[in-house]
Design an enzyme around this catalytic site. Structure first.
Site, mmCIF file in Angstrom:
data_model
loop_
_atom_site.group_PDB
_atom_site.id
_atom_site.type_symbol
_atom_site.label_atom_id
_atom_site.label_comp_id
_atom_site.label_asym_id
_atom_site.label_seq_id
_atom_site.Cartn_x
_atom_site.Cartn_y
_atom_site.Cartn_z
ATOM 1 N N LYS A 149 0.839 -1.199 0.000
ATOM 2 C CA LYS A 149 0.000 0.000 0.000
ATOM 3 C C LYS A 149 0.875 1.251 0.000
ATOM 4 C CE LYS A 149 -4.463 -0.204 2.263
ATOM 5 N NZ LYS A 149 -5.101 -0.045 3.564
ATOM 6 N N ILE A 150 0.596 2.132 -0.949
ATOM 7 C CA ILE A 150 1.333 3.398 -1.056
ATOM 8 C C ILE A 150 0.316 4.540 -0.994
ATOM 9 C CG2 ILE A 150 2.784 4.830 -2.590
ATOM 10 C CD1 ILE A 150 4.373 2.414 -1.888
#
Ligand code: E4P
Length: 273
Positions: free
Chosen positions: A96-97
């Site tokens: 997840k960014i």
């Protein structure tokens, strides 16, 4: 349509998977913190805890794990660490960014640049903290595998604008809410679900393959509206999943059915025992 569970709580994950309706898991640093607080005595190492979650999820259920830094280089490094440390367990790690990790002095596009780099490295990314269709478009252009629009937090934001307090059971209509004769909106967005429907339309218009995960889900009614939009995935907290199965008339109906079973009918089930 897929259902992910939005939690890092291992017992919730196990239980929901045992129900046979869970297709993936999403975590974030806040959810990990909650799990740590609950299981501090039983978690000997964070790495082992995450490995256990990945094993329970298995090969067919992607598990999102978030990076913790705010600049491109460090996020790419952390994403690579997460992937190398954990993906061999069940080949199900998604990193997840955040769409814009800038806390004030950084670069607004560091997240996007990290997504592009990770895409080239073959690491699947879920772009998080998406609050507008424009952000979703940028994430898709950068090559995100998933994009997570935060439906509930957009509603929270709109409520805050008019000084409303949030309660979990609160429902915010997808066609907007009127307040003093005006529809509350944020640059034309009148609800979290409205934002979601625009993202869906944009992705369809331009044939992006990025999958939409409706995130930050607050209640069962909101889940229904997400389904009506027709997005690919909803990531749902455990308490909302539990609410979705309930209805007072179902419970009442069960009481009556159990009460009305006659012996002649029961005998069918005794035979052969
Ligand atoms: C998404 O993947 C996030 O984990 C999550 O949905 C955040 O939701 P919240 O607004 O309930 O914290």
């Amino acid at each position: 349509m897929k259902i992910f569970i939005d939690t890092a709580d291992i017992e919730e994950i196990k239980t929901a998977i045992s129900w046979g309706i869970v297709d993936g898991i999403t975590t974030n640093p806040t959810l990990i913190k909650k799990a740590l607080q609950k299981y501090r005595d039983r978690i000997s190492s964070m790495e082992d805890y995450i490995k256990e979650i990945l094993r329970i999820a298995g090969r067919l259920r992607p598990v999102s794990l978030e990076v913790i830094s705010t600049d491109r280089e460090k996020m790419v490094k952390e994403a690579t660490i997460l992937y190398e440390k954990f993906n061999y367990i069940a080949n199900n790690v998604v990193v997840k960014i955040p769409i814009n990790p800038n806390l004030g002095e950084g670069n607004d596009f560091d997240g996007i640049m990290a997504v592009r780099e990770l895409k080239s490295a073959g690491i699947p990314v879920n772009v998080t903290l998406v609050m507008t269709p424009e952000q979703a478009l940028l994430a898709a252009k950068a090559g995100a595998e998933y994009v997570s629009p935060f439906v509930g937090r957009v509603d929270d934001f709109l409520r805050t604008k008019v000084g409303m307090e949030f309660k979990k059971e609160d429902y915010f209509p997808s066609d907007g809410m009127e307040y003093d004769d005006e529809v509350i909106n944020d640059n034309g967005i009148v609800s979290g679900v409205h934002m979601l429907s625009i993202i869906k339309e944009i992705f369809e218009n331009y044939r992006f393959s990025t999958k939409i995960i409706a995130a930050s889900v607050r209640n069962a009614r909101q889940v229904r509206e997400i389904l009506e939009v027709g997005c690919d995935i909803a990531t749902i907290p455990f308490y909302v999943l539990k609410d979705m199965i309930k209805h007072v008339k179902t419970e009442e109906g069960m009481i009556n059915f159990v009460r009305d079973v006659e012996n002649e009918y029961k005998e069918i089930f005794w035979k052969g025992e």
